[in-house]
Write an enzyme that holds these catalytic residues in place. Structure first.
Site, PDB file in Angstrom:
ATOM      1  N   HIS A  81      34.939  -2.651  33.978  1.00 28.55           N
ATOM      2  CA  HIS A  81      34.818  -1.231  33.622  1.00 28.55           C
ATOM      3  C   HIS A  81      35.688  -0.893  32.408  1.00 28.55           C
ATOM      4  O   HIS A  81      35.314  -0.073  31.581  1.00 28.55           O
ATOM      5  CB  HIS A  81      35.167  -0.340  34.811  1.00 28.55           C
ATOM      6  N   HIS A 238      25.537   2.448  37.049  1.00 29.56           N
ATOM      7  CA  HIS A 238      26.757   1.650  37.187  1.00 29.56           C
ATOM      8  C   HIS A 238      26.491   0.173  36.875  1.00 29.56           C
ATOM      9  O   HIS A 238      27.337  -0.507  36.281  1.00 29.56           O
ATOM     10  CB  HIS A 238      27.384   1.788  38.582  1.00 29.56           C
ATOM     11  N   ASP A 242      28.471  -2.148  34.185  1.00 26.68           N
ATOM     12  CA  ASP A 242      28.978  -3.506  34.426  1.00 26.68           C
ATOM     13  C   ASP A 242      28.423  -4.477  33.386  1.00 26.68           C
ATOM     14  O   ASP A 242      29.145  -5.337  32.869  1.00 26.68           O
ATOM     15  CB  ASP A 242      28.526  -4.010  35.815  1.00 26.68           C
ATOM     16  N   HIS A 265      27.292  -9.468  37.702  1.00 26.84           N
ATOM     17  CA  HIS A 265      28.288 -10.158  36.880  1.00 26.84           C
ATOM     18  C   HIS A 265      27.962 -11.641  36.658  1.00 26.84           C
ATOM     19  O   HIS A 265      28.079 -12.162  35.567  1.00 26.84           O
ATOM     20  CB  HIS A 265      29.667 -10.059  37.536  1.00 26.84           C
TER      21      HIS A 265
HETATM   22 ZN   LIG Z   1      31.306  -2.236  38.470  1.00 25.56          ZN
END
Ligand SMILES: [Zn+2]
Length: 306
Positions: A81, A238, A242, A265
């Site tokens: 973030h 969100h 990311d 991720h």
């Molecule tokens: Zn996140």
């Protein structure tokens, strides 16, 4: 101030808060750094081997958050973030000092990082900015998860979709142009989890600092946070946040189109590793006004990148 030059922050920033996974208090400082040094983390609680470069090659764990480690195993987690805020706010160079192994979660979004950067402002530096231009399409698939990156003329476009077996989250899709869209909804979107996953995370000794103050928690058809959601697509927004943060581990701004379904991720990191494993997939160039090919950038578009 030239729009073609690198930037660092104009003055140091200090932030403090609980960490999501270990539940410790972290003190974080963002400090200016010289041109061409990129984003570097420094663990000030350690005296030696305490530097970790924010590079995709240093990602050692990317299951629930992004963790980077140096060759001596010194790590810092949950960097994504902060990295997204640095990308979106055009910070090319900065040193991040931290006194523990995880970045504070703050409110679960990039909001506080963005506001802190806006408050101190940017300092223009003496070197031209560098851009990564994607030249060939590269794709990663893993079951129902996939991500691809392909050439684009001047933008970084991210098209993301998620599909959760939950009536509130369900299917969400959004598409942003990182250099031209208003990113406020993206910056403000918080990390989220399903209520039933909390117990499992706690058993893994994770999410110890998690609360309704720093995460959206969804239980069946209900958002447990008193104030509900911050925007209609907060969940997928969100995930885009990311993605922006994880992409910045490439070291520079990227010109490309990303299409992602159900990713996260780990998939983004696998994509970067695959892209940079072959020189034919990309080129990195300095954005000097004199050398910009007419076909690539016009002044108006350039402004949106720089
Ligand atoms: Zn996140």
């Amino acid at each position: 101030m030239s729009i073609l030059l690198q930037n660092t922050i104009n003055a140091p920033i200090e932030l403090k808060g609980i960490t999501l996974h270990k539940g410790k208090i972290a003190n974080l400082k963002i400090l200016p750094s010289p041109p061409n040094t990129g984003i570097t983390f420094k663990r000030v609680d350690l005296k030696t081997d305490n530097i970790i470069n924010a590079s995709f090659q240093n990602v050692s764990e990317a299951t629930l958050c992004t963790t980077i480690s140096n060759s001596n195993g010194v790590s810092v987690s949950t960097i994504e973030h902060l990295m997204a805020a640095l990308y979106g706010k055009n910070i090319d160079n900065a040193i991040i000092e931290i006194d523990t192994d995880e970045v504070p979660i703050l409110d679960g979004s990039s909001k506080d990082f963005v506001q802190a950067i806006e408050k101190v402002g940017l300092k223009s530096q003496s070197s031209p900015i560098k851009i990564i231009k994607i030249l060939k399409k590269v794709e990663i698939k893993n079951g129902n998860k996939k991500i691809s990156i392909e050439p684009s003329k001047t933008t970084l476009e991210i098209d993301f979709e998620i599909d959760f077996n939950n009536p509130i989250i369900g299917k969400q899709r959004n598409n942003v142009n990182v250099y031209e869209s208003d990113l406020n909804d993206i910056y403000n979107s918080r990390t989220f989890c399903l209520y039933e996953d909390i117990e499992r995370l706690r058993e893994m000794n994770l999410a110890k600092g998690g609360s309704l103050q720093n995460a959206v928690v969804v239980k069946n058809d209900e958002v447990l946070n008193n104030d509900g959601l911050r925007n209609d697509k907060e969940f997928v927004n969100h995930k885009i946040l990311d993605c922006i943060g994880d992409l910045y581990l490439s070291g520079h701004k990227i010109v490309a189109k990303i299409v992602c379904s159900q990713g996260g991720h780990k998939l983004t990191n696998e994509l970067l590793r695959k892209v940079f494993s072959n020189n034919e997939n990309f080129s990195i160039f300095e954005l000097k006004e004199k050398i910009i090919p007419h076909s690539f950038l016009n002044k108006a578009q350039l402004k949106s990148i720089a």
